[in-house]
Design a protein around this motif. Structure first.
Motif, PDB file in Angstrom:
ATOM      1  N   GLY A 342       0.808  -1.211   0.000  1.00  0.00           N
ATOM      2  CA  GLY A 342       0.000   0.000   0.000  1.00  0.00           C
ATOM      3  C   GLY A 342       0.839   1.257   0.000  1.00  0.00           C
ATOM      4  N   THR A 345       2.734   2.193  -3.188  1.00  0.00           N
ATOM      5  CA  THR A 345       1.794   2.765  -4.157  1.00  0.00           C
ATOM      6  C   THR A 345       1.648   4.265  -3.932  1.00  0.00           C
ATOM      7  N   GLY A 382      -4.437   2.480  -2.916  1.00  0.00           N
ATOM      8  CA  GLY A 382      -3.403   2.328  -1.895  1.00  0.00           C
ATOM      9  C   GLY A 382      -3.811   2.966  -0.580  1.00  0.00           C
ATOM     10  N   SER A 385      -6.359   0.904   1.237  1.00  0.00           N
ATOM     11  CA  SER A 385      -5.751  -0.267   1.853  1.00  0.00           C
ATOM     12  C   SER A 385      -5.085   0.116   3.173  1.00  0.00           C
ATOM     13  N   LEU A 392      -9.455  -4.886   0.448  1.00  0.00           N
ATOM     14  CA  LEU A 392      -8.058  -4.551   0.194  1.00  0.00           C
ATOM     15  C   LEU A 392      -7.192  -5.173   1.290  1.00  0.00           C
ATOM     16  N   GLY A 394      -4.863  -4.313   3.271  1.00  0.00           N
ATOM     17  CA  GLY A 394      -4.598  -3.641   4.528  1.00  0.00           C
ATOM     18  C   GLY A 394      -5.646  -3.839   5.598  1.00  0.00           C
ATOM     19  N   ALA A 461      -1.114  -1.178  -6.813  1.00  0.00           N
ATOM     20  CA  ALA A 461      -2.503  -0.995  -6.382  1.00  0.00           C
ATOM     21  C   ALA A 461      -3.310  -2.254  -6.664  1.00  0.00           C
ATOM     22  N   VAL A 464      -2.596  -4.878  -3.918  1.00  0.00           N
ATOM     23  CA  VAL A 464      -3.273  -4.848  -2.615  1.00  0.00           C
ATOM     24  C   VAL A 464      -4.668  -5.459  -2.693  1.00  0.00           C
TER      25      VAL A 464
END
Length: 493
Positions: A342, A345, A382, A385, A392, A394, A461, A464
């Motif tokens: 993330g 990005t 990103g 995330s 995503l 994250g 991107a 993720v």
């Protein structure tokens, strides 16, 4: 015959030889950059093999310095995953570096690529280290090789940022981390990484473990736990590919990886759970998570905002370690992976905007999303995330950390994690809103950015998104590390 031991050696040899070829081909830019890309691809294939064989824990003795003091590689799943993240993102960052360095007519490009290769070799050494001594050595290689990258521009601002970078990282290493390594060897008779925790099986008292835990927590300065974090925002004077290296590929990830490895194999979850200092350090990590996010909101410079965001996000890993819960530690390990994809990005997006417009301040970026829609979409993905929004990647570390905080009896830390996500929204998404919904400040871009600075953030991107759906294999690959370590620690205690 191809063996895991040979592959461990090649993890150092490939980036090191890449640096040699880059230096030899310095007068021929196309061949020089081809050497960088070939080295990156070869390393990624080599590490992919290591990921496959990590469960067998192959070992390679690099050198014997004295009786009981060895430089040794020992592969295990946690190190294999970190090596995979660093080597995989090196390919993307190398493509991006070519577009950025050429697009901005940067000087000293050969030196830049050579230092980059050495830094990746240092990151591999940290990832594959079999004991504290080996990890310390390559940790310092990483510090010294990235200093020329931080000061790349050579102006007064770069020199000042580099001085802060070097003084804090070397100061914490020599003043805190090295004494912790020496004390560990004195107390345990070894610096080896051991399932269940080297110190736990040697029956270290809670008072001594508290002192050592504090030394490690602040001695590993690359983890940027407050108040030893100022090196990180000051290092943003470097070119953006270096910022991406610092935040995603090698430096800070080496820091939090070292923190996680020390927590897992030197202390062990069981010893951390009964170490009084762990609670205080968990508080400091929680405060760092929130305070760094608040500071990020005050920064108009995009890279500065992202730098303080990284300080906050790194503290997630430290928090996972200090909770002493296998679930929280798993969340910390996943944070290393997900944050890397993330945050790289976001930094590559910032560099692409600068390359196209020369702009660095968020307040100057109104309407740019209309001219660079794919780039701003990549940035937004990103950012979402990092915020932790499904689907995503994250989102998973935050979920595991929340569960780990609750299960370990530290429910109050859930407030810090939730507050962080809310603050992430407040400081990351305004750029997306300005880019897409504000009237353009100018009629057109200064110049069209090279495709090599647009394509890499789009790739990461997409990464993720893919990582969200790979959580099952990742969890199954990493979870035994913390579960077996916890069982071993309980048996020892």
């Amino acid at each position: 015959m191809w063996t895991p031991e040979l592959s461990l050696a090649l993890a150092l040899v490939i980036p090191a030889m890449g640096g040699v070829f880059v230096a030899l081909l310095g007068s021929r830019p196309n061949l020089r950059e081809a050497a960088t890309l070939i080295a990156a691809v070869l390393l990624a294939f080599n590490v992919a093999y290591l990921v496959e064989v990590a469960q067998g824990h192959p070992t390679l003795n690099l050198a014997t310095l004295a009786p009981g003091l060895h430089l040794v590689f020992k592969l295990e799943p946690l190190g294999a995953i970190f090596a995979a993240v660093a080597s995989g993102l090196w390919i993307v960052n190398s493509l991006y570096s070519i577009g950025y360095m050429r697009g901005n007519n940067e000087k000293n490009q050969t030196r830049f690529y050579v230092c980059f290769c050495i830094a990746i070799a240092g990151a591999m050494g940290v990832a594959l280290s079999g004991n504290l001594l080996t990890m310390f050595l390559f940790y310092e290689v990483l510090t010294l090789s990235t200093y020329p990258l931080v000061t790349h521009k050579g102006d007064a601002k770069a020199k000042r940022g580099g001085a802060i970078y070097l003084s804090i990282l070397l100061g914490t290493s020599i003043g805190l981390l090295l004494p912790a390594v020496i004390a560990t060897h004195f107390l345990a008779g070894s610096t080896d990484f051991v399932a269940g925790g080297l110190l736990a099986i040697n029956e270290i008292t809670p008072a001594i473990s508290s002192v050592l835990l504090v030394l490690f927590a602040f001695g590993i300065g690359k983890a940027a736990l407050m108040p030893v974090h100022p090196w990180l925002p000051n290092a943003m004077v470097a070119p953006t590919p270096v910022s991406a290296l610092l935040h995603a590929v090698a430096v800070v990830k080496a820091g939090v990886f070292a923190m996680l490895k020390v927590g897992t194999y030197i202390f062990g979850p069981g010893l951390i759970a009964i170490t009084p200092a762990a609670d205080a350090l968990a508080w400091i990590a929680g405060i760092s998570i929130v305070l760094a996010s608040v500071v990020a909101m005050t920064k108009d410079n995009l890279k500065a905002r992202l730098a303080f965001s990284t300080v906050s996000q790194l503290s997630y890993v430290t928090l996972g370690v200090m909770l002493g819960s296998p679930l929280a530690m798993l969340g910390g390990a996943l944070q290393i992976v997900m944050h890397a994809w993330g945050k790289i990005t976001l930094f590559m997006s910032a560099g692409a905007i600068y390359t196209a417009t020369g702009k660095t301040e968020i307040s100057q970026m109104d309407g740019l999303g209309r001219y660079m829609p794919w780039l701003f979409i990549a940035y937004t993905v990103g950012a979402l995330s990092i915020i932790g929004l499904p689907p995503l990647g994250g989102s998973w570390p935050k979920l595991f950390l929340l569960q780990g905080a609750w299960d370990s009896g530290h429910g109050w830390l859930m407030v810090a994690l939730i507050a962080s996500s809310i603050l992430n929204v407040a400081y990351l998404l305004p750029l997306s809103a300005r880019g897409f919904f504000s009237p353009p400040a100018e009629a057109k871009l200064k110049k069209q950015p090279p495709m090599l600075v647009i394509l890499p953030p789009v790739i990461t991107a997409a990464g993720v998104i893919v990582l969200f759906f790979l959580i099952g294999p990742l969890r199954d690959y990493l979870a035994p590390v913390f579960l077996s370590s916890n069982l071993a620690a309980e048996a020892a205690l």
